[in-house]
Design an enzyme around this catalytic site. Sequence first.
Site, PDB file in Angstrom:
ATOM      1  N   HIS A  24       0.830  -1.222   0.000  1.00 29.29           N
ATOM      2  CA  HIS A  24       0.000   0.000   0.000  1.00 29.29           C
ATOM      3  C   HIS A  24       0.855   1.259   0.000  1.00 29.29           C
ATOM      4  O   HIS A  24       1.816   1.389   0.749  1.00 29.29           O
ATOM      5  CB  HIS A  24      -1.040   0.002   1.123  1.00 29.29           C
ATOM      6  CG  HIS A  24      -0.496  -0.031   2.511  1.00 29.29           C
ATOM      7  ND1 HIS A  24      -0.159   1.116   3.190  1.00 29.29           N
ATOM      8  CD2 HIS A  24      -0.262  -1.056   3.363  1.00 29.29           C
ATOM      9  CE1 HIS A  24       0.262   0.782   4.406  1.00 29.29           C
ATOM     10  NE2 HIS A  24       0.217  -0.527   4.537  1.00 29.29           N
ATOM     11  N   ASP A  67       6.241   0.686   6.673  1.00 37.01           N
ATOM     12  CA  ASP A  67       4.782   0.504   6.505  1.00 37.01           C
ATOM     13  C   ASP A  67       4.230   1.608   5.597  1.00 37.01           C
ATOM     14  O   ASP A  67       3.856   2.653   6.083  1.00 37.01           O
ATOM     15  CB  ASP A  67       4.108   0.528   7.874  1.00 37.01           C
ATOM     16  CG  ASP A  67       2.625   0.201   7.798  1.00 37.01           C
ATOM     17  OD1 ASP A  67       2.178  -0.327   6.769  1.00 37.01           O
ATOM     18  OD2 ASP A  67       1.921   0.511   8.771  1.00 37.01           O
ATOM     19  N   GLU A  81      -4.845   1.655   2.567  1.00 35.83           N
ATOM     20  CA  GLU A  81      -4.980   0.455   3.391  1.00 35.83           C
ATOM     21  C   GLU A  81      -5.256   0.870   4.823  1.00 35.83           C
ATOM     22  O   GLU A  81      -6.002   0.209   5.552  1.00 35.83           O
ATOM     23  CB  GLU A  81      -3.683  -0.375   3.324  1.00 35.83           C
ATOM     24  CG  GLU A  81      -3.745  -1.716   4.067  1.00 35.83           C
ATOM     25  CD  GLU A  81      -3.169  -1.677   5.488  1.00 35.83           C
ATOM     26  OE1 GLU A  81      -3.177  -2.692   6.147  1.00 35.83           O
ATOM     27  OE2 GLU A  81      -2.746  -0.595   5.946  1.00 35.83           O
ATOM     28  N   GLU A  82      -4.639   1.971   5.250  1.00 38.99           N
ATOM     29  CA  GLU A  82      -4.600   2.306   6.675  1.00 38.99           C
ATOM     30  C   GLU A  82      -5.951   2.680   7.274  1.00 38.99           C
ATOM     31  O   GLU A  82      -6.180   2.500   8.459  1.00 38.99           O
ATOM     32  CB  GLU A  82      -3.596   3.449   6.928  1.00 38.99           C
ATOM     33  CG  GLU A  82      -2.136   3.078   6.669  1.00 38.99           C
ATOM     34  CD  GLU A  82      -1.579   2.042   7.649  1.00 38.99           C
ATOM     35  OE1 GLU A  82      -2.331   1.560   8.504  1.00 38.99           O
ATOM     36  OE2 GLU A  82      -0.387   1.716   7.516  1.00 38.99           O
ATOM     37  N   ASP A  90       3.600  -6.430   3.312  1.00 43.27           N
ATOM     38  CA  ASP A  90       3.156  -5.349   4.202  1.00 43.27           C
ATOM     39  C   ASP A  90       3.488  -5.712   5.652  1.00 43.27           C
ATOM     40  O   ASP A  90       2.685  -5.537   6.557  1.00 43.27           O
ATOM     41  CB  ASP A  90       1.652  -5.089   4.029  1.00 43.27           C
ATOM     42  CG  ASP A  90       1.182  -3.897   4.867  1.00 43.27           C
ATOM     43  OD1 ASP A  90       2.034  -3.064   5.257  1.00 43.27           O
ATOM     44  OD2 ASP A  90      -0.034  -3.801   5.140  1.00 43.27           O
ATOM     45  N   HIS A 115       3.734   3.056  12.413  1.00 41.83           N
ATOM     46  CA  HIS A 115       2.801   4.166  12.693  1.00 41.83           C
ATOM     47  C   HIS A 115       3.407   5.233  13.601  1.00 41.83           C
ATOM     48  O   HIS A 115       2.660   5.895  14.325  1.00 41.83           O
ATOM     49  CB  HIS A 115       1.499   3.661  13.341  1.00 41.83           C
ATOM     50  CG  HIS A 115       0.699   2.745  12.466  1.00 41.83           C
ATOM     51  ND1 HIS A 115      -0.532   2.271  12.838  1.00 41.83           N
ATOM     52  CD2 HIS A 115       0.933   2.223  11.238  1.00 41.83           C
ATOM     53  CE1 HIS A 115      -1.006   1.481  11.876  1.00 41.83           C
ATOM     54  NE2 HIS A 115      -0.130   1.437  10.899  1.00 41.83           N
TER      55      HIS A 115
END
Lengths: 473, 473
Positions: free
Chosen positions: A289, A301, A335-336, A363, A436
């Site tokens: 992603h 990520d 995606e998130e 991922d 994140h």
Amino acid sequence: MKRIFTLLLLCLSSLSRSQSNFSADSVMLDRVYNEVLLKGECYNNLRYLCKNIGQRLAGSESAAKAIEWGKNTLQAYQPTNVILMPVEVPHWSRGNNEYGKYTIANKVGSKKKALKTAVSPALTALGGSVGTNGEITAEVVEVKSFDELKALGEENIKGKIVFFNKAMDPMLINTGAAYGGAYPIRGQGPSEAAKYGAVACLIRSLTLANDNYPHTGATRYQDSIPQIPAAALSAVAARQLSADLKQNPDLKFTLHLSAIAYPRTLQANVVAEIKGSEFPNEYITIGGHLDSWDIGEGAHDDGAGIVQSIEVLRTLLALGYKPKHTIRVVLFINEEFGNDGGMVYADSCRAQNLKHIAALESDAGGFTPLGFNCDCNDYQLEVFQSWKPLLEKFSLYVAQRGGSGVDIGPLKKDESDTVALFGLKVDGQKYFDYHHSNNDVFENVNERELKLGAAAMTSLIYLIDQNGMPASK
Amino acid sequence: MKRIFTLLLLCLSSLSRSQSNFSADSVMLDRVYNEVLLKGECYNNLRYLCKNIGQRLAGSESAAKAIEWGKNTLQAYQPTNVILMPVEVPHWSRGNNEYGKYTIANKVGSKKKALKTAVSPALTALGGSVGTNGEITAEVVEVKSFDELKALGEENIKGKIVFFNKAMDPMLINTGAAYGGAYPIRGQGPSEAAKYGAVACLIRSLTLANDNYPHTGATRYQDSIPQIPAAALSAVAARQLSADLKQNPDLKFTLHLSAIAYPRTLQANVVAEIKGSEFPNEYITIGGHLDSWDIGEGAHDDGAGIVQSIEVLRTLLALGYKPKHTIRVVLFINEEFGNDGGMVYADSCRAQNLKHIAALESDAGGFTPLGFNCDCNDYQLEVFQSWKPLLEKFSLYVAQRGGSGVDIGPLKKDESDTVALFGLKVDGQKYFDYHHSNNDVFENVNERELKLGAAAMTSLIYLIDQNGMPASK
């Protein structure tokens, strides 16, 4: 007799498509690793993505730039075609003014007056949180679970800030499983707390590291429940708040979040295709992603998965490989925060009756690859595992059932779908140290590990393309 | 009949000692992981070793401090006993004044005068190198192999500095094998160059990273060959020197090394023991090496192995485990420059007729453990591999033949020795990024990965102790 002959032919043809020609395949895998390790461009691509574009929150201008970059980068490698597939995504921003503060009284010795100390815990809004609309100041109730919350009830929670202080379980060696175990707190915690009248919600960051980075991530409000602001505290800040609450149970916590939601907006998946030479109507999709959270650079990520997926395409083309099946590389958007790109892509494939034989996602971070998880049926697992001797040469030990990836997930509606979904399995012990957070930056990705992942992915795609991935004998 | 009965008993006893009681063993392994992950002290011990003691080159004062620390740390966990075993080690110092410099002429455009640029390549003396005794200035001959050196011969080499510009092979997924392939250049390069009259020797650092850290490591002069000074260039400096030589083949390289050798001195292995309850005369040794190179902090090499070995002992004692066999933790001295500690230990065991059933070493860095290599016979491999289901639960996938560790190696003189030697196998893709350089510091070791390694080692030691490691049925 004719029928038996036909069956025999079918069997032979099925076998010939699923059994690896060991020595030819082994030679090709060597070529793949040579190409990626010696001439690979994924690391430089990641540097550009992280340093020249940076964070890529879906809906943001930066994500739009990343989409443009993805399209241009793929086109430069000259696949059959590259298209943009429109996807509607949310548009949210944390703004630039978020903080927490509280004061504690340290009773030192026999002094009559306690020393006051101001604390500024490291925190950041959860993705999708509403803003505080000025400051919110309230007492804090610490809990570890929804059960504890329920037991406390409205009389103990109303008007207060609920602090979910639940760590990921370090005993789970699979850190993804540990994340999964703590995930409901982040996703549902704010609404669960709001049911009992909480005015805001704090959670301990979902990480196994013992540091001061707060980790964001999606939270989801339930319909018809008041939406309360929600933030993640760093692991260090959570530990400190918990200790401070023991000494100062009545402390007042002030929270300020400047988050704001904008109307949904149109962005796109980037889809590049190499047309198949023998089975052009059978598809293999590879992807990651393109969006990231809005802090850090989304390096692991999922910048890593993006540049690795692009590297698969680059490598196959650089080696002059003519795939039998049509191979697609998809840079999924969002995606998130809702998996819009993955769902739109699967819907589009269904609407066009495209038959997927397999899909592969990266991922889980750009770490040393250990093999692949596979979401497939028994026969496909057998076919996949028959390639173990080829893959183990490259220290790819894992060929097991397991989750693939969020973006490709919708390609398999249910068990009747025969597409085999693969996920790159990596040494992910540190993944949630970065995930994140502001710590998910290019410098924390190792060039060799990233390239080994891309080479592993290319190898699997080659094996699937050469040998097929039939659903039965 | 009696003989058959005895044989049968022997068979049963052998089986009962080598076959795992799956459910009891599984419970114990859970306890081990719990103890290490939640209460482990190895990370804090590593912090102390790296930050309060620092580098620990054998023969140095710092190594003497580390020996004292090792003894005290082990004693605090209250094993049966801790002793120091005297070991004579070399004593060498690089001094504090080492540098290289050269000047290149850049012919820019049509200007008559070339621009002169001074270059200061990052370098450091190889371990054991003689000093330059003032500056050495000479032309540079670049080669990639001993064959190339031989082909050039004395007429092209005499009076010059030989520059071995050979990188580790990135195609070898096992980075230890890639290191092994480049190792002879560092070990024998200076003497090989001196045979043809070279006045000094430079080598490209043995690393897979593309950065500016020079990596030291032992070099060994051959008897009756003049000893010439030798230094490692960083990967970046080596690439630059190679490029500069193409434009300026006559450039003069100035080398200054302040290295000096002192007389050999007496230091010690630290040996801690937990007496066995059933087979006190059968030994299992666990270890790493306490010495490090003199740059960086020896965090991965081999501070990690030291604190993990100590953690095995701490964990067994903390869990109240009473081993059947006598378990020893050995902190070996001087692995890096002659393996004195390993040889003295093995000799001492032989002199006392101590029977070792197994030994385990951690000396591949404090990274995520993937399993174990085993240097053992077929039957022992079978016994070891029968534990795979127990170990795979903790993502320990590898149970294969392979090298164990330099320090424990001498315990097995030849194949007639039935001791099974194990080496902790880790995700070592980054190991040579740090190895023997200023970059091998505490900050580059991940707490969780280090602890997982210690838990894996404790688990294997428990399984060996419980189930035995017989050489045959």
